[in-house]
Design an enzyme around this catalytic site. Structure first.
Site, PDB file in Angstrom:
ATOM      1  N   HIS A   1      -6.894  -4.282  10.567  1.00 47.22           N
ATOM      2  CA  HIS A   1      -6.709  -4.261   9.110  1.00 47.22           C
ATOM      3  C   HIS A   1      -5.399  -4.914   8.688  1.00 47.22           C
ATOM      4  O   HIS A   1      -4.420  -4.928   9.442  1.00 47.22           O
ATOM      5  CB  HIS A   1      -6.822  -2.839   8.535  1.00 47.22           C
ATOM      6  CG  HIS A   1      -5.725  -1.899   8.910  1.00 47.22           C
ATOM      7  ND1 HIS A   1      -5.946  -0.612   9.328  1.00 47.22           N
ATOM      8  CD2 HIS A   1      -4.369  -2.034   8.897  1.00 47.22           C
ATOM      9  CE1 HIS A   1      -4.796  -0.011   9.549  1.00 47.22           C
ATOM     10  NE2 HIS A   1      -3.834  -0.849   9.299  1.00 47.22           N
TER      11      HIS A   1
ATOM     12  N   GLU B   1      -9.602  -1.564   5.609  1.00 46.07           N
ATOM     13  CA  GLU B   1     -10.279  -1.136   6.829  1.00 46.07           C
ATOM     14  C   GLU B   1     -11.555  -1.945   7.063  1.00 46.07           C
ATOM     15  O   GLU B   1     -12.015  -2.655   6.157  1.00 46.07           O
ATOM     16  CB  GLU B   1     -10.599   0.362   6.711  1.00 46.07           C
ATOM     17  CG  GLU B   1      -9.361   1.250   6.595  1.00 46.07           C
ATOM     18  CD  GLU B   1      -8.550   1.346   7.886  1.00 46.07           C
ATOM     19  OE1 GLU B   1      -8.529   0.383   8.669  1.00 46.07           O
ATOM     20  OE2 GLU B   1      -7.910   2.390   8.100  1.00 46.07           O
TER      21      GLU B   1
ATOM     22  N   ASP C   1      -7.030  -1.725  14.334  1.00 42.24           N
ATOM     23  CA  ASP C   1      -8.438  -2.060  14.067  1.00 42.24           C
ATOM     24  C   ASP C   1      -8.585  -3.390  13.327  1.00 42.24           C
ATOM     25  O   ASP C   1      -9.656  -3.727  12.845  1.00 42.24           O
ATOM     26  CB  ASP C   1      -9.125  -0.923  13.284  1.00 42.24           C
ATOM     27  CG  ASP C   1      -8.541  -0.730  11.879  1.00 42.24           C
ATOM     28  OD1 ASP C   1      -7.673  -1.531  11.472  1.00 42.24           O
ATOM     29  OD2 ASP C   1      -8.956   0.220  11.189  1.00 42.24           O
TER      30      ASP C   1
ATOM     31  N   ASP D   1       0.805  -1.217   0.000  1.00 44.40           N
ATOM     32  CA  ASP D   1       0.000   0.000   0.000  1.00 44.40           C
ATOM     33  C   ASP D   1       0.846   1.279   0.000  1.00 44.40           C
ATOM     34  O   ASP D   1       2.074   1.223   0.151  1.00 44.40           O
ATOM     35  CB  ASP D   1      -0.964  -0.001   1.203  1.00 44.40           C
ATOM     36  CG  ASP D   1      -0.270  -0.401   2.510  1.00 44.40           C
ATOM     37  OD1 ASP D   1       0.973  -0.381   2.554  1.00 44.40           O
ATOM     38  OD2 ASP D   1      -0.969  -0.718   3.477  1.00 44.40           O
TER      39      ASP D   1
HETATM   40  C1  GLP Z   1      -0.319   0.559   8.448  1.00 46.33           C
HETATM   41  C2  GLP Z   1       0.017  -0.337   7.269  1.00 46.33           C
HETATM   42  C3  GLP Z   1      -0.147  -1.803   7.613  1.00 46.33           C
HETATM   43  C4  GLP Z   1       0.577  -2.103   8.920  1.00 46.33           C
HETATM   44  C5  GLP Z   1      -0.001  -1.255  10.027  1.00 46.33           C
HETATM   45  C6  GLP Z   1       0.594  -1.539  11.384  1.00 46.33           C
HETATM   46  O1  GLP Z   1      -1.681   0.702   8.603  1.00 46.33           O
HETATM   47  N1  GLP Z   1      -0.800  -0.045   6.140  1.00 46.33           N
HETATM   48  O2  GLP Z   1       0.361  -2.600   6.548  1.00 46.33           O
HETATM   49  O3  GLP Z   1       0.464  -3.472   9.216  1.00 46.33           O
HETATM   50  O4  GLP Z   1       0.232   0.098   9.680  1.00 46.33           O
HETATM   51  O5  GLP Z   1       1.708  -0.754  11.624  1.00 46.33           O
HETATM   52  P1  GLP Z   1       2.734  -0.981  12.800  1.00 46.33           P
HETATM   53  O6  GLP Z   1       3.589  -2.127  12.390  1.00 46.33           O
HETATM   54  O7  GLP Z   1       3.505   0.310  12.867  1.00 46.33           O
HETATM   55  O8  GLP Z   1       1.954  -1.260  14.036  1.00 46.33           O
END
Ligand code: GLP
Length: 263
Positions: A138, A143, A136, A67
């Site tokens: 995802h 989402e 959340d 993404d």
């Molecule tokens: C973002 C990314 C996800 C990732 C998430 C968690 O939303 N799009 O791919 O898994 O963050 O991030 P973190 O690893 O900083 O908790």
């Protein structure tokens, strides 16, 4: 789903990097799906170490990122393009032409999404997809309410995600509201999946997506529908799981399968 509970972030990073390295050694032209966020930083550091110390060869590997924030150019310090360059790409011998990351600043994002899906198809699909998980529930930026059939598209970010991302931006108004993200359908087509998570703040969501009912309200539960998922957690992220004893037993006793067969 195979669940490995490690003692801390460093062990989670080492174990997950080993899984990725083994896949690259098995198939030199592996198509690797990559994730961003704080969680995989340690895994990428370990991969760089294996590349530098043991010669892990990325020269034929292709990568596709999950993404990108809509509106952020690749050189923007908060873009996922910049993140990937800084945390992995510039340290290994992957051919930059084989690094695919959604472009956030683009005239026709919808056309881009179609093109991105076509590139994944063209290389024969993703062999191993790495995932983190949002608070959340995802995966990528799918989402709550995302269809399990969804493909790469523009997605409006959920309030919780915008708040979580605010820590990286100077002002709340600058936090992106939209992203380009692979869909759940795209992710489920990967041949293998590796999800990593660490920290107490992920404990609730990990218990829900591993042991709770499948629902598009918590999109990581879609992984229960996939036939090959490795989940590597640290003990904090695993602290609310109910069947820990079983997961640990399975991990420690795999060798017994061979013994049983030979009986
Ligand atoms: C973002 C990314 C996800 C990732 C998430 C968690 O939303 N799009 O791919 O898994 O963050 O991030 P973190 O690893 O900083 O908790």
């Amino acid at each position: 789903m195979e669940i490995t509970i490690t003692s801390n972030y460093d062990e989670m990073s080492r174990v997950s990097a080993q899984i990725i390295a083994q896949e690259i050694q098995r198939k030199h032209d592996l198509v690797l799906g990559l994730a961003t966020g704080d969680t995989p930083i340690g895994t990428y550091k370990e991969l760089v170490k294996i590349h530098k110390e043991e010669g892990l060869d990325f020269s034929k590997v292709k990568s596709f990122n999950l993404d990108e924030y809509l509106g952020l150019a690749p050189l923007h310090k908060n873009s996922y393009n910049y993140f990937m360059w800084e945390n992995l790409v510039k340290h290994i011998n992957i051919n930059p032409e084989n690094v695919y990351i959604p472009q956030g600043k683009i005239k026709d994002p919808e056309q881009f999404c179609t093109w991105y899906e076509a590139q994944i198809k063209k290389v024969g699909g993703i062999d191993l997809q790495i995932l983190g998980i949002g608070a959340d529930g995802h995966i990528a930026f799918n989402e709550p309410g995302s269809s399990f059939a969804s493909r790469t598209r523009i997605k409006a970010l959920y309030k919780q995600t915008i708040e979580d991302n605010a820590r990286f931006f100077d002002k709340m108004e600058n936090v992106p509201r939209f992203a380009i993200t692979m869909g759940i359908g795209t992710i489920l087509e990967a041949k293998k999946i590796l999800l990593i998570a660490n920290g107490k703040k992920k404990a609730d969501v990990c218990a829900k997506f591993i042991e709770g009912p499948v629902t598009s309200q918590l999109t990581a539960t879609a992984l229960q529908l996939h036939s090959y998922v490795n989940i590597v957690l640290d003990k904090d992220a695993a602290s609310k799981l109910k069947r820990t004893e079983y997961y640990n037993w399975v991990r420690d006793n795999k060798h017994l399968i061979q013994k049983e067969v030979g009986r």
